[in-house]
Design a protein around this motif. Structure first.
Motif, PDB file in Angstrom:
ATOM      1  N   ILE A  77       0.915  -1.846   0.080  1.00 46.99           N
ATOM      2  CA  ILE A  77      -0.456   0.380  -0.348  1.00 46.99           C
ATOM      3  C   ILE A  77       1.070   1.425   0.356  1.00 46.99           C
ATOM      4  CG2 ILE A  77      -1.327   1.140   2.263  1.00 46.99           C
ATOM      5  CD1 ILE A  77      -2.432  -1.438   1.998  1.00 46.99           C
ATOM      6  N   ALA A  78       1.709   1.147   0.979  1.00 45.48           N
ATOM      7  CA  ALA A  78       2.809   2.349   0.671  1.00 45.48           C
ATOM      8  C   ALA A  78       3.375   2.694  -0.119  1.00 45.48           C
ATOM      9  CB  ALA A  78       3.982   2.521   1.889  1.00 45.48           C
ATOM     10  N   ALA A  79       3.425   1.361  -1.125  1.00 45.15           N
ATOM     11  CA  ALA A  79       4.791   1.517  -2.104  1.00 45.15           C
ATOM     12  C   ALA A  79       3.572   1.933  -3.415  1.00 45.15           C
ATOM     13  CB  ALA A  79       5.139   0.307  -2.972  1.00 45.15           C
ATOM     14  N   ALA A  80       2.024   1.459  -3.551  1.00 51.89           N
ATOM     15  CA  ALA A  80       1.087   2.246  -4.605  1.00 51.89           C
ATOM     16  C   ALA A  80       1.026   3.390  -4.498  1.00 51.89           C
ATOM     17  CB  ALA A  80      -0.460   1.492  -4.921  1.00 51.89           C
ATOM     18  N   VAL A  81       0.705   4.197  -2.959  1.00 51.57           N
ATOM     19  CA  VAL A  81       0.542   5.106  -2.651  1.00 51.57           C
ATOM     20  C   VAL A  81       2.011   6.528  -3.084  1.00 51.57           C
ATOM     21  CG1 VAL A  81      -0.040   6.920  -0.538  1.00 51.57           C
ATOM     22  CG2 VAL A  81      -1.387   4.726  -0.967  1.00 51.57           C
ATOM     23  N   THR A  82       2.984   5.982  -2.955  1.00 53.79           N
ATOM     24  CA  THR A  82       4.016   6.606  -3.221  1.00 53.79           C
ATOM     25  C   THR A  82       4.529   6.452  -4.089  1.00 53.79           C
ATOM     26  OG1 THR A  82       5.144   5.419  -0.751  1.00 53.79           O
ATOM     27  CG2 THR A  82       6.619   6.813  -2.648  1.00 53.79           C
ATOM     28  N   ASP A  83       4.162   5.457  -5.387  1.00 59.47           N
ATOM     29  CA  ASP A  83       4.059   5.845  -6.704  1.00 59.47           C
ATOM     30  C   ASP A  83       2.835   6.875  -7.465  1.00 59.47           C
ATOM     31  OD1 ASP A  83       4.819   4.382  -9.265  1.00 59.47           O
ATOM     32  OD2 ASP A  83       2.777   4.532  -9.785  1.00 59.47           O
ATOM     33  N   VAL A  98      12.638  12.784  -2.123  1.00 61.25           N
ATOM     34  CA  VAL A  98      11.144  13.133  -1.522  1.00 61.25           C
ATOM     35  C   VAL A  98      10.473  11.845  -1.565  1.00 61.25           C
ATOM     36  CG1 VAL A  98       8.380  14.326  -2.105  1.00 61.25           C
ATOM     37  CG2 VAL A  98      10.702  15.771  -2.587  1.00 61.25           C
ATOM     38  N   ALA A  99      10.691  11.407  -2.439  1.00 58.06           N
ATOM     39  CA  ALA A  99       9.678   9.708  -2.108  1.00 58.06           C
ATOM     40  C   ALA A  99      10.074   9.270  -1.762  1.00 58.06           C
ATOM     41  CB  ALA A  99      10.335   9.045  -4.067  1.00 58.06           C
ATOM     42  N   GLU A 100      11.472   8.645  -0.927  1.00 60.50           N
ATOM     43  CA  GLU A 100      11.604   7.916  -0.039  1.00 60.50           C
ATOM     44  C   GLU A 100      11.052   8.175   1.413  1.00 60.50           C
ATOM     45  OE1 GLU A 100      15.975   7.932   0.664  1.00 60.50           O
ATOM     46  OE2 GLU A 100      16.418   6.969  -1.321  1.00 60.50           O
ATOM     47  N   PRO A 164       6.680  19.740   2.361  1.00 59.47           N
ATOM     48  CA  PRO A 164       6.463  20.974   1.100  1.00 59.47           C
ATOM     49  C   PRO A 164       5.718  19.205  -0.100  1.00 59.47           C
ATOM     50  CG  PRO A 164       9.002  21.194   1.160  1.00 59.47           C
ATOM     51  CD  PRO A 164       8.266  19.666   2.075  1.00 59.47           C
ATOM     52  N   PHE A 165       4.904  20.620  -0.956  1.00 57.75           N
ATOM     53  CA  PHE A 165       3.964  20.170  -1.747  1.00 57.75           C
ATOM     54  C   PHE A 165       2.743  19.224  -1.655  1.00 57.75           C
ATOM     55  CE2 PHE A 165       8.222  20.021  -3.359  1.00 57.75           C
ATOM     56  CZ  PHE A 165       8.929  22.101  -4.727  1.00 57.75           C
ATOM     57  N   ALA A 166       3.093  18.683  -0.649  1.00 59.63           N
ATOM     58  CA  ALA A 166       1.681  18.264  -0.028  1.00 59.63           C
ATOM     59  C   ALA A 166       0.277  18.355  -0.317  1.00 59.63           C
ATOM     60  CB  ALA A 166       1.947  17.662   1.789  1.00 59.63           C
ATOM     61  N   ASP A 167       0.803  20.038  -0.496  1.00 64.77           N
ATOM     62  CA  ASP A 167      -1.063  20.099  -1.234  1.00 64.77           C
ATOM     63  C   ASP A 167      -1.282  19.444  -2.354  1.00 64.77           C
ATOM     64  OD1 ASP A 167       1.034  21.652  -2.165  1.00 64.77           O
ATOM     65  OD2 ASP A 167      -0.308  23.338  -2.973  1.00 64.77           O
ATOM     66  N   ARG A 168      -0.190  18.765  -3.109  1.00 65.42           N
ATOM     67  CA  ARG A 168      -0.392  18.508  -4.700  1.00 65.42           C
ATOM     68  C   ARG A 168      -0.506  17.188  -4.633  1.00 65.42           C
ATOM     69  NH1 ARG A 168       4.642  21.066  -7.944  1.00 65.42           N
ATOM     70  NH2 ARG A 168       3.995  19.748  -9.158  1.00 65.42           N
ATOM     71  N   VAL A 169      -0.470  16.479  -3.471  1.00 68.99           N
ATOM     72  CA  VAL A 169      -0.949  14.930  -3.291  1.00 68.99           C
ATOM     73  C   VAL A 169      -2.087  14.260  -3.910  1.00 68.99           C
ATOM     74  CG1 VAL A 169      -0.420  12.793  -2.015  1.00 68.99           C
ATOM     75  CG2 VAL A 169       0.939  14.471  -1.612  1.00 68.99           C
ATOM     76  N   PRO A 170      -2.587  14.072  -4.777  1.00 69.88           N
ATOM     77  CA  PRO A 170      -3.834  13.203  -5.423  1.00 69.88           C
ATOM     78  C   PRO A 170      -4.388  12.316  -4.946  1.00 69.88           C
ATOM     79  CG  PRO A 170      -2.238  12.177  -6.608  1.00 69.88           C
ATOM     80  CD  PRO A 170      -1.143  13.006  -5.691  1.00 69.88           C
TER      81      PRO A 170
END
Length: 304
Positions: A77-83, A98-100, A164-170
């Motif tokens: 789940i973590a990998a899917a959401v991160t991707d 940032v991905a890590e 940073p950029f958290a507001d752009r998370v889909p």
């Protein structure tokens, strides 16, 4: 001339032959019914599982709930959401860093009670799709788990931490596949029949056992053999579950984790497997008790 006694002999033999034929029919009918009883035992276990554990939304959610604590499921789940998140973010040379960070934050989030609540909500929402895929084969039979509620919670947490950029998370279109029923059309048809049968198969097993034992001449022996036959059928069911698990894991798509798929299979198969072991053990104990009591009865000295 024949005597009256000789004339009566054929008439006396006719009822005797009729009785023997009747006993033969009863024995054959008893044997058939008791074999049917043994075969109905594992089918009753599966039909109860299909109707009560998978068919009921609360039971289904309860079955899937422990997976929220499974490390392989959490990692997937973590990998899917991160991707999905990183596809929307362009942080230049900091992309890998940032991905890590995002994946670490999500992995940490999957250990919280909030995640478990979101996981249960996602499975509750997916239950209808699971039912349709198993019973009717809607679409291609693939059932996905919508992770949008979980992603929203991750986004809120990242924003609260000032990432940073958290507001752009889909939030939308984040899904993981939990079932691909289209790869097992025969199993899907069997599931539909078992679910429709429900608890009727268990009732049928009780009726056939009762009638079969009533027709049996040596009831103790028939009861022991029926118990052993039912136990053998439960053993066959357990072997079938093992074979089904292996077949499922051997034919996974490349993007599906074998460890997570095994965890999902084990969760879904937990109830019938546990019940099959319990019934198998119970039938063996019952067969032993009946055999011992029958032996004691035969060796008891006759009263004068």
């Amino acid at each position: 001339m024949s005597s009256p006694a000789n004339a009566e002999r054929p008439a006396a033999r006719a009822p005797s032959r009729a009785r023997r034929a009747g006993r033969g029919f009863s024995a054959a009918a008893s044997g058939v019914l008791l074999v049917v009883t043994a075969l109905l035992v594992p089918l009753a276990i599966l039909s109860g599982w299909a109707r009560l554990d998978i068919g009921d939304v609360d039971e289904y959610v309860g079955t899937m709930e422990p997976l929220a604590s499974n490390e392989h499921v959490q990692a997937d789940i973590a990998a899917a959401v991160t991707d999905r998140v990183m596809r929307e973010l362009d942080t230049g040379p900091l992309q890998d860093t940032v991905a890590e960070f995002v994946e670490s934050a999500i992995r940490s989030f999957t250990t919280t009670e909030t995640f478990r609540t979101g996981w249960n909500a996602a499975n509750r929402e997916a239950h209808g799709a699971v039912q349709r895929a198993l019973r009717e084969g809607d679409g291609n039979g693939a059932v996905t788990l919508n992770l949008a509620p979980i992603t929203q919670q991750v986004k809120d947490q990242l924003e609260a931490d000032g990432v940073p950029f958290a507001d752009r998370v889909p939030v939308e279109d984040v899904e993981v596949t939990i079932l691909e029923a289209h790869r097992f059309p025969a199993a899907r048809q069997s599931f539909r029949l078992l679910q429709e049968a429900g608890l009727w198969l268990a009732g049928a097993a009780v009726v056939t056992a009762a009638v079969g034992l009533l027709l049996a001449r040596r009831r103790a022996r028939a009861a022991v053999l029926t118990c052993l036959g039912g136990a053998l059928a439960c053993g066959a069911l357990l072997i079938g579950i093992v074979i089904g698990r292996r077949a499922t894991l051997d034919d996974l798509p490349r993007d599906v984790s074998e460890a997570s798929a095994a965890a999902v299979f084990d969760a879904l198969a937990s109830a019938p497997r546990t019940l099959a072991w319990a019934v198998l053990g119970g039938l063996l104990v019952l067969a032993l008790v009946i055999a011992v009591l029958a032996g004691l009865r035969r060796t008891r000295p006759a009263r004068r």
